[in-house]
Design a protein around this motif. Structure first.
Motif, PDB file in Angstrom:
ATOM      1  N   ILE A  47     -14.109  13.142   1.712  1.00 13.86           N
ATOM      2  CA  ILE A  47     -13.093  12.624   0.779  1.00 13.86           C
ATOM      3  C   ILE A  47     -11.726  13.227   1.095  1.00 13.86           C
ATOM      4  CG2 ILE A  47     -12.395  12.561  -1.632  1.00 13.86           C
ATOM      5  CD1 ILE A  47     -15.353  12.444  -2.383  1.00 13.86           C
ATOM      6  N   GLN A  48     -11.708  14.519   1.424  1.00 11.36           N
ATOM      7  CA  GLN A  48     -10.441  15.174   1.736  1.00 11.36           C
ATOM      8  C   GLN A  48      -9.804  14.572   2.992  1.00 11.36           C
ATOM      9  OE1 GLN A  48     -10.811  19.388   2.137  1.00 11.36           O
ATOM     10  NE2 GLN A  48      -8.614  19.711   2.556  1.00 11.36           N
ATOM     11  N   LYS A  49     -10.619  14.308   4.000  1.00  5.70           N
ATOM     12  CA  LYS A  49     -10.092  13.705   5.221  1.00  5.70           C
ATOM     13  C   LYS A  49      -9.576  12.296   4.960  1.00  5.70           C
ATOM     14  CE  LYS A  49     -12.851  16.335   8.518  1.00  5.70           C
ATOM     15  NZ  LYS A  49     -13.872  16.275   9.605  1.00  5.70           N
ATOM     16  N   LEU A  50     -10.303  11.563   4.114  1.00  7.43           N
ATOM     17  CA  LEU A  50      -9.839  10.210   3.785  1.00  7.43           C
ATOM     18  C   LEU A  50      -8.518  10.251   3.013  1.00  7.43           C
ATOM     19  CD1 LEU A  50     -13.227   8.525   2.759  1.00  7.43           C
ATOM     20  CD2 LEU A  50     -11.895   8.089   4.823  1.00  7.43           C
ATOM     21  N   GLN A  51      -8.371  11.230   2.132  1.00  6.07           N
ATOM     22  CA  GLN A  51      -7.117  11.366   1.393  1.00  6.07           C
ATOM     23  C   GLN A  51      -5.964  11.733   2.317  1.00  6.07           C
ATOM     24  OE1 GLN A  51      -7.981  14.187  -1.702  1.00  6.07           O
ATOM     25  NE2 GLN A  51      -8.799  12.611  -3.093  1.00  6.07           N
ATOM     26  N   GLU A  52      -6.204  12.627   3.263  1.00  5.37           N
ATOM     27  CA  GLU A  52      -5.160  13.000   4.216  1.00  5.37           C
ATOM     28  C   GLU A  52      -4.745  11.799   5.066  1.00  5.37           C
ATOM     29  OE1 GLU A  52      -6.785  16.190   6.436  1.00  5.37           O
ATOM     30  OE2 GLU A  52      -6.615  17.670   4.799  1.00  5.37           O
ATOM     31  N   GLU A  53      -5.750  11.027   5.493  1.00  8.37           N
ATOM     32  CA  GLU A  53      -5.429   9.833   6.278  1.00  8.37           C
ATOM     33  C   GLU A  53      -4.649   8.822   5.446  1.00  8.37           C
ATOM     34  OE1 GLU A  53      -7.777   6.422   8.917  1.00  8.37           O
ATOM     35  OE2 GLU A  53      -8.872   8.105   8.019  1.00  8.37           O
ATOM     36  N   GLU A  54      -5.007   8.707   4.180  1.00  2.58           N
ATOM     37  CA  GLU A  54      -4.276   7.790   3.301  1.00  2.58           C
ATOM     38  C   GLU A  54      -2.832   8.253   3.104  1.00  2.58           C
ATOM     39  OE1 GLU A  54      -4.687   5.890  -1.220  1.00  2.58           O
ATOM     40  OE2 GLU A  54      -6.134   7.367  -0.475  1.00  2.58           O
ATOM     41  N   ASP A  55      -2.646   9.551   2.943  1.00  2.00           N
ATOM     42  CA  ASP A  55      -1.289  10.080   2.770  1.00  2.00           C
ATOM     43  C   ASP A  55      -0.441   9.817   4.013  1.00  2.00           C
ATOM     44  OD1 ASP A  55      -1.954  10.946   0.265  1.00  2.00           O
ATOM     45  OD2 ASP A  55      -2.430  13.003   0.894  1.00  2.00           O
ATOM     46  N   ARG A  56      -1.001   9.968   5.186  1.00  2.00           N
ATOM     47  CA  ARG A  56      -0.256   9.704   6.417  1.00  2.00           C
ATOM     48  C   ARG A  56       0.159   8.242   6.498  1.00  2.00           C
ATOM     49  NH1 ARG A  56      -4.141  13.283   8.743  1.00  2.00           N
ATOM     50  NH2 ARG A  56      -5.373  11.466   9.457  1.00  2.00           N
ATOM     51  N   GLU A  57      -0.761   7.352   6.115  1.00  2.00           N
ATOM     52  CA  GLU A  57      -0.432   5.932   6.157  1.00  2.00           C
ATOM     53  C   GLU A  57       0.664   5.590   5.141  1.00  2.00           C
ATOM     54  OE1 GLU A  57      -1.433   3.532   8.159  1.00  2.00           O
ATOM     55  OE2 GLU A  57      -2.641   4.944   9.327  1.00  2.00           O
ATOM     56  N   VAL A  58       0.624   6.231   3.965  1.00  2.00           N
ATOM     57  CA  VAL A  58       1.641   5.981   2.951  1.00  2.00           C
ATOM     58  C   VAL A  58       3.004   6.454   3.444  1.00  2.00           C
ATOM     59  CG1 VAL A  58       2.431   6.645   0.647  1.00  2.00           C
ATOM     60  CG2 VAL A  58       0.039   5.998   1.006  1.00  2.00           C
ATOM     61  N   LYS A  59       3.081   7.647   4.058  1.00  2.00           N
ATOM     62  CA  LYS A  59       4.346   8.167   4.580  1.00  2.00           C
ATOM     63  C   LYS A  59       4.889   7.281   5.701  1.00  2.00           C
ATOM     64  CE  LYS A  59       3.431  12.978   3.391  1.00  2.00           C
ATOM     65  NZ  LYS A  59       3.202  14.363   3.910  1.00  2.00           N
ATOM     66  N   LYS A  60       3.991   6.779   6.541  1.00  2.00           N
ATOM     67  CA  LYS A  60       4.418   5.903   7.637  1.00  2.00           C
ATOM     68  C   LYS A  60       5.039   4.622   7.083  1.00  2.00           C
ATOM     69  CE  LYS A  60       1.576   5.638  11.021  1.00  2.00           C
ATOM     70  NZ  LYS A  60       0.416   5.233  11.866  1.00  2.00           N
ATOM     71  N   LEU A  61       4.408   4.052   6.070  1.00  2.00           N
ATOM     72  CA  LEU A  61       4.943   2.827   5.483  1.00  2.00           C
ATOM     73  C   LEU A  61       6.268   3.092   4.771  1.00  2.00           C
ATOM     74  CD1 LEU A  61       1.690   1.225   3.992  1.00  2.00           C
ATOM     75  CD2 LEU A  61       3.012   0.399   5.940  1.00  2.00           C
ATOM     76  N   MET A  62       6.376   4.243   4.114  1.00  2.00           N
ATOM     77  CA  MET A  62       7.629   4.564   3.436  1.00  2.00           C
ATOM     78  C   MET A  62       8.770   4.717   4.440  1.00  2.00           C
ATOM     79  SD  MET A  62       6.385   7.228   0.470  1.00  2.00           S
ATOM     80  CE  MET A  62       8.050   7.479  -0.084  1.00  2.00           C
ATOM     81  N   ARG A  63       8.554   5.372   5.585  1.00  2.00           N
ATOM     82  CA  ARG A  63       9.593   5.500   6.607  1.00  2.00           C
ATOM     83  C   ARG A  63       9.980   4.134   7.161  1.00  2.00           C
ATOM     84  NH1 ARG A  63       6.448  10.020   8.302  1.00  2.00           N
ATOM     85  NH2 ARG A  63       5.524   8.708   9.950  1.00  2.00           N
TER      86      ARG A  63
END
Length: 316
Positions: A277-293
């Protein structure tokens, strides 16, 4: 996998039958196949494991069967024979012989009894006599009391569930989880037909609509067999090894299907699942930051373009 279309799977089923019989070589679980009216039919025993959570009810007596007391407990096996399939053959009837006393002659017409040549003792005439035996005596009806012979007879007609026969006090009970029974079926029988055959074998009062058959894998995957599926075909396609998968009888409204994707995570320990779950959350956070940029840059580009348009003088 869809088990309702077996026509296109005949070559594969035939190959799997050979593997199945090699696995159960020398045992009664081997399969037989034949062709009947251009239809490929496989028949054999299907192992079914009990997976019930609620108790079941056994019938008090078999359908259309009345238990009649035997002539006597000592002559049961001689008076009643059991057929090869446990069916009761009609007992041999014993002729009703009436025994009466010999009519005595009138007092005035008494004849001197014959004596031997020495005049010692009167000789008795050699008249045939019938000896009274137990089988000659009529049997008195015993009401509803069942003798041990009756109970043994009932048990011959009832299959036990892991040694459990019908008992008035324990007629409602839950079979041990994972205990195995079997029924002889063929590849043309659908899931409802197999369920009715199983319930009828053990004289279970519950309706077949309360239950369902599930293919349960050791990984935790649970697949419910549809009403149009053929359980024997499903067993063959799953392979003969029951350490990999088993067919379970379960309540229809108590069990949910578990897909293969979900079953992969069922047997992991909680710390391992938390790390996933922690790895999935980290991957989700990276995708969110990429989309925000990405959208931030796009918004800046649009603003600059609008400013350029605003500064350009309008031409007439």
């Amino acid at each position: 996998m869809d088990y309702s279309h077996q026509t296109s799977l005949v070559p594969y089923i035939l190959l799997e039958c050979c593997t199945y019989n090699l696995y159960y070589e020398g045992q009664n679980l081997q399969l037989r196949h034949r062709e009947e009216e251009d239809e490929f039919i496989v028949e054999g025993l299907l192992n079914i494991s009990w997976g019930l959570r609620r108790p079941i009810r056994l019938q008090m007596q078999d359908d259309n069967e009345r238990i009649r007391p035997p002539p006597s407990s000592s002559s049961w096996h001689s008076g009643c024979n059991l057929g090869a399939q446990g069916t009761i053959l009609k007992p041999l009837t014993v002729p009703n012989v009436q025994i009466s006393e010999v009519d005595a002659p009138p007092e005035g017409d008494q004849m001197p009894s014959p004596t031997d040549s020495r005049g010692l003792k009167p000789l008795q005439e050699d008249t045939p006599q019938l000896m009274r035996t137990r089988s000659d005596v009529g049997v008195r009806r015993r009401g509803n009391v069942r003798t041990p012979s009756d109970q043994r007879r009932i048990r011959r007609h009832r299959f036990s569930i892991n040694g459990h026969f019908y008992n008035h006090k324990t007629s409602v009970f839950t079979p041990a989880y994972g205990s195995v029974t079997n029924v002889r079926i063929n590849s043309t029988m659908t899931t409802p037909q197999v369920l009715k055959l199983l319930l009828n074998k053990f004289k279970i009062e519950n309706s077949a609509e309360e239950f369902a058959l599930y293919v349960v894998h050791t990984s935790g995957e649970k697949q419910k067999l549809k009403t149009t599926d053929y359980p024997l075909i499903a067993r063959i396609l799953q392979g003969p090894c029951e350490q990999v998968s088993k067919v379970f009888l379960m309540e229809k409204d108590q069990v949910e299907e578990v897909t293969y994707d979900v079953a992969q995570y069922i047997k992991f320990e909680m710390p391992v699942l938390k790390s996933f779950i922690q790895k999935l959350q980290e991957e989700e956070d990276r995708e969110v930051k990429k989309l925000m940029r990405k959208y931030t840059v796009l918004r800046l580009m649009i603003r600059q373009r609008l400013e350029e348009i605003a500064e350009t003088p309008a031409t007439i």
